[in-house]
Design a protein around this motif. Structure first.
Motif, mmCIF file in Angstrom:
data_model
loop_
_atom_site.group_PDB
_atom_site.id
_atom_site.type_symbol
_atom_site.label_atom_id
_atom_site.label_comp_id
_atom_site.label_asym_id
_atom_site.label_seq_id
_atom_site.Cartn_x
_atom_site.Cartn_y
_atom_site.Cartn_z
ATOM 1 N N THR A 39 -21.704 -24.692 32.916
ATOM 2 C CA THR A 39 -21.332 -24.014 31.672
ATOM 3 C C THR A 39 -22.363 -22.943 31.372
ATOM 4 O OG1 THR A 39 -20.297 -26.018 30.818
ATOM 5 C CG2 THR A 39 -20.881 -24.320 29.214
ATOM 6 N N VAL A 40 -21.892 -21.703 31.226
ATOM 7 C CA VAL A 40 -22.767 -20.578 30.918
ATOM 8 C C VAL A 40 -22.524 -20.184 29.467
ATOM 9 C CG1 VAL A 40 -23.365 -18.189 31.489
ATOM 10 C CG2 VAL A 40 -22.628 -19.770 33.295
ATOM 11 N N LYS A 41 -23.591 -20.132 28.687
ATOM 12 C CA LYS A 41 -23.489 -19.747 27.278
ATOM 13 C C LYS A 41 -23.484 -18.222 27.201
ATOM 14 C CE LYS A 41 -25.816 -23.912 25.763
ATOM 15 N NZ LYS A 41 -26.992 -24.476 25.111
ATOM 16 N N ILE A 42 -22.333 -17.639 27.535
ATOM 17 C CA ILE A 42 -22.227 -16.193 27.662
ATOM 18 C C ILE A 42 -22.392 -15.481 26.319
ATOM 19 C CG2 ILE A 42 -19.701 -16.036 27.480
ATOM 20 C CD1 ILE A 42 -21.885 -14.139 30.010
ATOM 21 N N GLY A 43 -21.927 -16.094 25.247
ATOM 22 C CA GLY A 43 -22.083 -15.490 23.922
ATOM 23 C C GLY A 43 -23.536 -15.432 23.497
ATOM 24 N N ALA A 44 -24.270 -16.517 23.728
ATOM 25 C CA ALA A 44 -25.704 -16.547 23.388
ATOM 26 C C ALA A 44 -26.467 -15.554 24.250
ATOM 27 C CB ALA A 44 -26.252 -17.958 23.568
ATOM 28 N N VAL A 64 -24.002 -10.236 33.979
ATOM 29 C CA VAL A 64 -23.141 -9.121 33.537
ATOM 30 C C VAL A 64 -21.763 -9.261 34.177
ATOM 31 C CG1 VAL A 64 -22.781 -6.624 33.672
ATOM 32 C CG2 VAL A 64 -25.015 -7.529 32.995
ATOM 33 N N GLN A 65 -21.709 -9.672 35.432
ATOM 34 C CA GLN A 65 -20.413 -9.892 36.087
ATOM 35 C C GLN A 65 -19.632 -11.001 35.399
ATOM 36 O OE1 GLN A 65 -21.459 -10.595 40.167
ATOM 37 N NE2 GLN A 65 -21.420 -8.409 40.686
ATOM 38 N N LEU A 66 -20.330 -12.053 34.969
ATOM 39 C CA LEU A 66 -19.656 -13.131 34.229
ATOM 40 C C LEU A 66 -19.149 -12.617 32.890
ATOM 41 C CD1 LEU A 66 -22.029 -16.144 34.935
ATOM 42 C CD2 LEU A 66 -19.797 -15.667 35.949
ATOM 43 N N LEU A 67 -19.918 -11.752 32.250
ATOM 44 C CA LEU A 67 -19.483 -11.153 30.989
ATOM 45 C C LEU A 67 -18.226 -10.316 31.213
ATOM 46 C CD1 LEU A 67 -19.862 -10.518 27.995
ATOM 47 C CD2 LEU A 67 -21.425 -8.680 28.673
ATOM 48 N N ALA A 104 -20.977 -15.747 19.459
ATOM 49 C CA ALA A 104 -22.291 -16.300 19.789
ATOM 50 C C ALA A 104 -22.216 -17.677 20.458
ATOM 51 C CB ALA A 104 -23.157 -16.373 18.541
ATOM 52 N N ARG A 105 -21.195 -18.464 20.162
ATOM 53 C CA ARG A 105 -21.116 -19.818 20.739
ATOM 54 C C ARG A 105 -20.119 -19.935 21.885
ATOM 55 N NH1 ARG A 105 -23.116 -24.113 16.871
ATOM 56 N NH2 ARG A 105 -24.192 -22.900 15.297
ATOM 57 N N GLU A 106 -19.619 -18.824 22.390
ATOM 58 C CA GLU A 106 -18.646 -18.849 23.489
ATOM 59 C C GLU A 106 -19.329 -19.248 24.797
ATOM 60 O OE1 GLU A 106 -15.394 -18.301 23.449
ATOM 61 O OE2 GLU A 106 -15.010 -17.138 21.656
ATOM 62 N N THR A 107 -18.594 -19.995 25.605
ATOM 63 C CA THR A 107 -19.088 -20.398 26.919
ATOM 64 C C THR A 107 -18.043 -20.057 27.969
ATOM 65 O OG1 THR A 107 -18.171 -22.622 26.707
ATOM 66 C CG2 THR A 107 -20.464 -22.301 25.994
ATOM 67 N N ILE A 108 -18.480 -20.046 29.209
ATOM 68 C CA ILE A 108 -17.569 -19.839 30.332
ATOM 69 C C ILE A 108 -17.985 -20.830 31.419
ATOM 70 C CG2 ILE A 108 -18.986 -17.988 31.313
ATOM 71 C CD1 ILE A 108 -16.408 -16.626 32.226
ATOM 72 N N ARG A 109 -17.004 -21.429 32.101
ATOM 73 C CA ARG A 109 -17.297 -22.393 33.169
ATOM 74 C C ARG A 109 -17.296 -21.659 34.506
ATOM 75 N NH1 ARG A 109 -19.119 -27.339 32.454
ATOM 76 N NH2 ARG A 109 -17.940 -28.112 34.201
ATOM 77 N N VAL A 110 -18.374 -21.836 35.276
ATOM 78 C CA VAL A 110 -18.505 -21.200 36.581
ATOM 79 C C VAL A 110 -19.047 -22.233 37.557
ATOM 80 C CG1 VAL A 110 -19.634 -19.364 37.877
ATOM 81 C CG2 VAL A 110 -19.026 -18.997 35.485
#
Length: 100
Positions: free
Chosen positions: A76-81, A50-53, A66-72
């Motif tokens: 790679t975190v598939k935040i959209g999925a 949730v913090q990453l979101l 749905a296909r968005e990602t974030i690098r942490v």
């Protein structure tokens, strides 16, 4: 044949290998010293995701597709999925469905 698949098969069937054990050990390839074993990362908690979101929302100014990602931290975190799955799960709970 992919070398990773082959190596995995050799190391998981190690007791059945006979002469190959010595050859592979000479190369440093044993079940105990497998250099290709991926490092398992600890799973993120719901709160951490949730913090990453929130980070994504603050940075991008919109909800992730749905296909968005974030690098942490190089991961790679598939935040959209994750968000889509959380919405689906929440909808089942609201409608009285079974949580699986």
């Amino acid at each position: 044949m992919k070398i990773g698949s082959w190596l995995h098969r050799q190391l998981t069937t190690w007791p059945t290998l006979h002469g190959q054990q010595q050859l592979m050990a000479a190369l440093g390839l044993t079940p105990d010293t497998n250099p290709f074993t991926p490092v398992r990362r600890a799973r993120r908690t719901f709160e951490e995701t949730v913090q990453l979101l929130e980070l994504f929302l603050h940075r991008e100014g919109c909800i992730p597709a749905a296909r968005e990602t974030i690098r942490v931290d190089g991961d790679t975190v598939k935040i959209g999925a994750w968000l889509a799955k959380a919405r689906t799960k929440h909808g089942r709970l609201v409608r009285g469905g079974v949580d699986s």
